[in-house]
Write a protein that holds these residues in place. Structure first.
Motif, PDB file in Angstrom:
ATOM      1  N   ARG A 187      40.137  26.136  64.679  1.00 17.45           N
ATOM      2  CA  ARG A 187      38.866  26.445  63.987  1.00 17.45           C
ATOM      3  C   ARG A 187      38.983  27.763  63.215  1.00 17.45           C
ATOM      4  N   HIS A 198      38.805  19.207  58.454  1.00 21.77           N
ATOM      5  CA  HIS A 198      37.973  19.156  59.656  1.00 21.77           C
ATOM      6  C   HIS A 198      38.807  19.601  60.840  1.00 21.77           C
ATOM      7  N   ASP A 224      35.518  21.091  67.363  1.00 25.73           N
ATOM      8  CA  ASP A 224      34.891  22.362  67.745  1.00 25.73           C
ATOM      9  C   ASP A 224      34.894  22.632  69.248  1.00 25.73           C
TER      10      ASP A 224
HETATM   11 MG    MG Z   1      31.887  20.054  63.151  1.00 27.32          MG
END
Ligand code: MG
Ligand code: IDP
Length: 228
Positions: free
Chosen positions: A164, A194, A197
């Motif tokens: 991330r 993408h 998370d």
């Molecule tokens: Mg997301």
């Protein structure tokens, strides 16, 4: 008379001899068969015991690894976290697949699955189910179905959180330079990649996009140079 008796006796003796020979032959065959069967069962039990020894040995090796005898188990478990990373249609169209993969490779993460997918709307609806009530959701589906995506599973220590950080903020204008979104794009609706998370979402997304048979398990030759 005595001659006749002798002939009869000879005949009887002959029959006896034949019976005795037959008996002897039968006992010999029986002893041979018994010996053969015993030898076979000995060989079989030796093979079985050597197999069980091998299994015991394998188990003891695994146990040593599990107990962390040489630190291998802790290294293996900390390096087994997985994240679902996807290059979106704009990333594929803009030939950024190689650049994005390069960053994950250089960091030390391990690629364990990858494929190009023209994703159906149904799959993307499941993937983005947490955003289904957002006003931008129809636009997001249109964007994500506008071309193939590059679906990947990356593995390594804290790959979800680190992945991330490497991607940068959702809005590329708020992404730090040096991050993928910070370096390669400008718009939130064209943010090229993408990344899962959370570890839980990563496993959910991986199972949506990949069959277990498509995910490879292998020890990278760099492993001991990446992990201490
Ligand atoms: Mg997301
Ligand atoms: P993330 O991709 O950084 O995890 P999410 O909030 O999960 O961000 O949103 C998923 C994707 O939906 C974003 O990457 C972006 O492509 C799109 N998106 C999020 N917010 C907006 C928005 O406000 N307008 C248009 N698209 C958005």
């Amino acid at each position: 008379m005595s001659f006749q008796r002798t002939a009869k006796q000879t005949k009887v003796a002959g029959k006896m001899n034949f019976k005795l020979s037959l008996l002897f032959l039968c006992s010999f065959v029986l002893v041979f068969v018994h010996g053969f069967v015993k030898a076979q069962s000995n060989i079989k039990s030796q093979v079985l015991s050597s197999r069980s020894e091998t299994r015991k040995h394998q188990r003891s090796v695994v146990d040593v690894v599990k107990r962390g005898g040489n630190g291998l188990h802790s290294k293996l478990s900390m390096s087994s976290e997985r994240s679902y990373i996807m290059i979106k249609p704009d990333g594929v169209q803009r030939n950024l697949v190689g650049d994005i993969i390069k960053r994950f490779e250089q960091k030390g993460f391990q690629l364990v699955a990858m494929k190009l997918v023209q994703a159906p709307e149904e799959l993307l609806t499941k993937h983005y189910e947490q955003l289904a009530d957002k006003p931008f959701f129809p636009k997001l589906l249109k964007y994500m179905t506008s071309g193939p995506v590059c679906a990947m599973v990356w593995q390594g220590k804290e790959v979800v959180a680190t992945g991330r950080k490497m991607l940068g903020a959702t809005n590329p204008l708020q992404s730090e330079p040096g991050t993928i979104r910070g370096d390669f794009c400008l718009e939130v609706g064209r943010n090229i990649c993408h990344g899962s998370d959370s570890v839980e979402n990563a496993e959910r997304e991986i199972s949506l996009w990949f069959n277990p048979s498509e995910i490879c398990e292998y020890k990278s030759c760099q492993f001991d140079w990446v992990y201490e």
